[in-house]
Design an enzyme around this catalytic site. Structure first.
Site, PDB file in Angstrom:
ATOM      1  N   ARG A 159       0.830  -1.211   0.000  1.00 57.19           N
ATOM      2  CA  ARG A 159       0.000   0.000   0.000  1.00 57.19           C
ATOM      3  C   ARG A 159       0.865   1.262   0.000  1.00 57.19           C
ATOM      4  O   ARG A 159       0.656   2.183  -0.782  1.00 57.19           O
ATOM      5  CB  ARG A 159      -0.890   0.024   1.256  1.00 57.19           C
ATOM      6  CG  ARG A 159      -2.017  -0.971   1.273  1.00 57.19           C
ATOM      7  CD  ARG A 159      -2.698  -0.966   2.641  1.00 57.19           C
ATOM      8  NE  ARG A 159      -1.783  -1.464   3.663  1.00 57.19           N
ATOM      9  CZ  ARG A 159      -1.825  -2.692   4.176  1.00 57.19           C
ATOM     10  NH1 ARG A 159      -2.764  -3.525   3.818  1.00 57.19           N
ATOM     11  NH2 ARG A 159      -0.939  -3.091   5.065  1.00 57.19           N
ATOM     12  N   ILE A 238      11.871   3.980   5.114  1.00 54.56           N
ATOM     13  CA  ILE A 238      10.776   4.422   5.988  1.00 54.56           C
ATOM     14  C   ILE A 238      10.087   3.215   6.638  1.00 54.56           C
ATOM     15  O   ILE A 238       9.005   3.355   7.204  1.00 54.56           O
ATOM     16  CB  ILE A 238       9.722   5.234   5.196  1.00 54.56           C
ATOM     17  CG1 ILE A 238       9.142   4.424   4.030  1.00 54.56           C
ATOM     18  CG2 ILE A 238      10.314   6.523   4.672  1.00 54.56           C
ATOM     19  CD1 ILE A 238       7.725   4.009   4.236  1.00 54.56           C
ATOM     20  N   ARG A 240      11.506  -0.166   8.718  1.00 55.18           N
ATOM     21  CA  ARG A 240      12.035  -0.416  10.044  1.00 55.18           C
ATOM     22  C   ARG A 240      13.558  -0.372   9.944  1.00 55.18           C
ATOM     23  O   ARG A 240      14.140  -0.842   8.962  1.00 55.18           O
ATOM     24  CB  ARG A 240      11.609  -1.798  10.569  1.00 55.18           C
ATOM     25  CG  ARG A 240      10.151  -1.902  10.989  1.00 55.18           C
ATOM     26  CD  ARG A 240       9.855  -1.083  12.243  1.00 55.18           C
ATOM     27  NE  ARG A 240       8.463  -1.168  12.680  1.00 55.18           N
ATOM     28  CZ  ARG A 240       7.514  -0.302  12.328  1.00 55.18           C
ATOM     29  NH1 ARG A 240       7.769   0.704  11.517  1.00 55.18           N
ATOM     30  NH2 ARG A 240       6.281  -0.451  12.801  1.00 55.18           N
ATOM     31  N   HIS A 288      11.272   9.145  13.044  1.00 54.20           N
ATOM     32  CA  HIS A 288      10.145   8.211  12.810  1.00 54.20           C
ATOM     33  C   HIS A 288       8.804   8.960  12.837  1.00 54.20           C
ATOM     34  O   HIS A 288       7.980   8.741  13.723  1.00 54.20           O
ATOM     35  CB  HIS A 288      10.149   7.063  13.839  1.00 54.20           C
ATOM     36  CG  HIS A 288       9.366   5.869  13.379  1.00 54.20           C
ATOM     37  ND1 HIS A 288       9.670   4.572  13.744  1.00 54.20           N
ATOM     38  CD2 HIS A 288       8.270   5.782  12.581  1.00 54.20           C
ATOM     39  CE1 HIS A 288       8.798   3.743  13.193  1.00 54.20           C
ATOM     40  NE2 HIS A 288       7.942   4.453  12.474  1.00 54.20           N
ATOM     41  N   GLY A 290       6.808   9.200   9.915  1.00 53.23           N
ATOM     42  CA  GLY A 290       6.101   8.856   8.671  1.00 53.23           C
ATOM     43  C   GLY A 290       4.612   9.102   8.729  1.00 53.23           C
ATOM     44  O   GLY A 290       4.034   9.734   7.849  1.00 53.23           O
TER      45      GLY A 290
HETATM   46  C1  8YV Z   1       3.946   4.340  14.142  1.00 43.17           C
HETATM   47  C2  8YV Z   1       4.768   3.060  12.213  1.00 43.17           C
HETATM   48  O1  8YV Z   1       2.779   3.655  14.274  1.00 43.17           O
HETATM   49  O2  8YV Z   1       2.599   2.340  11.744  1.00 43.17           O
HETATM   50  C3  8YV Z   1       3.780   2.020  11.858  1.00 43.17           C
HETATM   51  O3  8YV Z   1       4.178   0.859  11.691  1.00 43.17           O
HETATM   52  O4  8YV Z   1       5.919   2.828  12.153  1.00 43.17           O
HETATM   53  C4  8YV Z   1       4.281   4.422  12.668  1.00 43.17           C
HETATM   54  O5  8YV Z   1       3.156   4.817  11.968  1.00 43.17           O
HETATM   55  C5  8YV Z   1       3.820   5.660  14.768  1.00 43.17           C
HETATM   56  O6  8YV Z   1       5.079   6.136  14.980  1.00 43.17           O
HETATM   57  C6  8YV Z   1       3.030   5.638  16.054  1.00 43.17           C
HETATM   58  O7  8YV Z   1       3.495   4.676  16.948  1.00 43.17           O
END
Ligand code: 8YV
Length: 323
Positions: A159, A238, A240, A288, A290
């Site tokens: 996505r 973006i 991990r 982090h 995103g």
């Molecule tokens: C985090 C993310 O959720 O959704 C994910 O996997 O890495 C981010 O969107 C955000 O930092 C909140 O915890």
């Protein structure tokens, strides 16, 4: 007590999600912007039915054991669920909710920003203006590769990968490549060519990583891979941090194996301020963010609640991880 189900929330979350949860459940919360220490988490979960968590929590068998057999559902405020031990959930029949879809646009938008910040050296520019580094006119100062006529390689065309590509296309990208486990029908709309991972890293001027972290992708970007990349390539991650061997990335950036890197994710998070990557002008690190548009984080907090409530009622979750 026979009353409302008990849930534990591991962080201060948006009011919208918390209010909705509090109507239906007896909520205990680690009401802080800092991560809950593991021992505090273990002490607070016994007897809960639901756990509302974040990606920086480690939800392993020990947490599930501490919660006991009352634990029915775990809901994470994230699309990624690599912080939850799926095997341990499967064994205990614990269901998992997550937040795909609603964060796609915000994350793709941020990725475009990170890519341009890295390739067009935006952060270096701002720093130089502030610290007096903006000297006389030098035609090649702060230049970097542009997107026009470029080849963009997407590692993971899910996505978010698709949404990134759709946003990059109007910049005049010449070719989109993608790698992954399978060919995607929606790739034809770009179009994007399904290629082996090696081809992608060799031929792309921009390598954008939006895959999920799993046994297959852990450490995927290592010395061998960076050596295959173009010395002009911009690497953007973006997904991990653990998808990348950061020592190898540091070497690639300092020896000129690649041109630059933009990271919204690192290991660990937060990255210590004395980390070697932060000393490099050609490495941009974001904290982090995103999915961090206001509307998106609020929507995520609500969806995380809805998933948890459905799990507690034994209903189908709006967004459930298929175990
Ligand atoms: C985090 C993310 O959720 O959704 C994910 O996997 O890495 C981010 O969107 C955000 O930092 C909140 O915890």
């Amino acid at each position: 007590s026979g009353g409302k189900p008990r849930v534990y929330v591991t962080r201060r979350i948006p009011k919208e999600g918390l209010d909705l949860l509090s109507k239906e459940c007896e909520v205990s919360i680690w009401d802080s912007d800092d991560a809950v220490p593991q021992d505090v988490l273990l002490k607070n979960v016994p007897g809960i039915s639901g756990l509302y968590c974040l990606l920086s929590d480690r939800i392993d068998g020990a947490v599930m054991d501490a919660a006991g057999p009352s634990l029915k559902a775990i809901s994470t405020l994230s699309v990624g669920y690599d912080h939850i031990n799926l095997d341990e959930c499967r064994k205990r029949g614990i269901r998992i909710g997550y937040t795909p879809g609603i964060l796609t646009d915000a994350t793709a938008e941020l990725t475009v920003g990170l890519l341009l910040t890295t390739s067009r050296r935006l952060a270096e520019g701002v720093t130089n203006v502030k610290n007096g580094g903006w000297g006389t006119w030098k035609p090649m100062w702060l230049t970097g590769p542009g997107l026009l006529n470029s080849t963009v390689g997407l590692v993971g065309l899910g996505r978010i990968g698709m949404a990134i590509a759709q946003r990059l296309k109007p910049f005049g990208v010449k070719r989109f490549l993608y790698s992954g486990n399978s060919k995607k029908a929606e790739a034809d709309s770009l179009p994007a060519e399904f290629v082996p991972f090696e081809t992608l890293v060799k031929e792309s001027g921009f390598v954008v990583v939006s895959c999920s972290l799993n046994a297959q992708t852990k450490g995927l970007f290592n010395k061998k891979v960076f050596e295959m990349m173009s010395s002009n390539a911009i690497f953007v991650n973006i997904s991990r941090g653990a998808v990348v061997n950061q020592d190898d990335l540091h070497e690639a950036l300092t020896t000129g194996q690649i041109r630059g890197a933009g990271l919204d994710v690192t290991t660990p998070e937060p990255l210590p301020t004395d980390h070697p990557l932060l000393k490099l002008d050609n490495c941009v690190v974001f904290p982090h963010i995103g999915s961090a548009s206001e509307e998106t984080r609020i929507a995520m907090s609500i969806l995380t609640t809805r998933n948890l409530l459905a799990g507690l009622m034994g209903e189908e979750m709006p967004e459930e991880v298929q175990l």
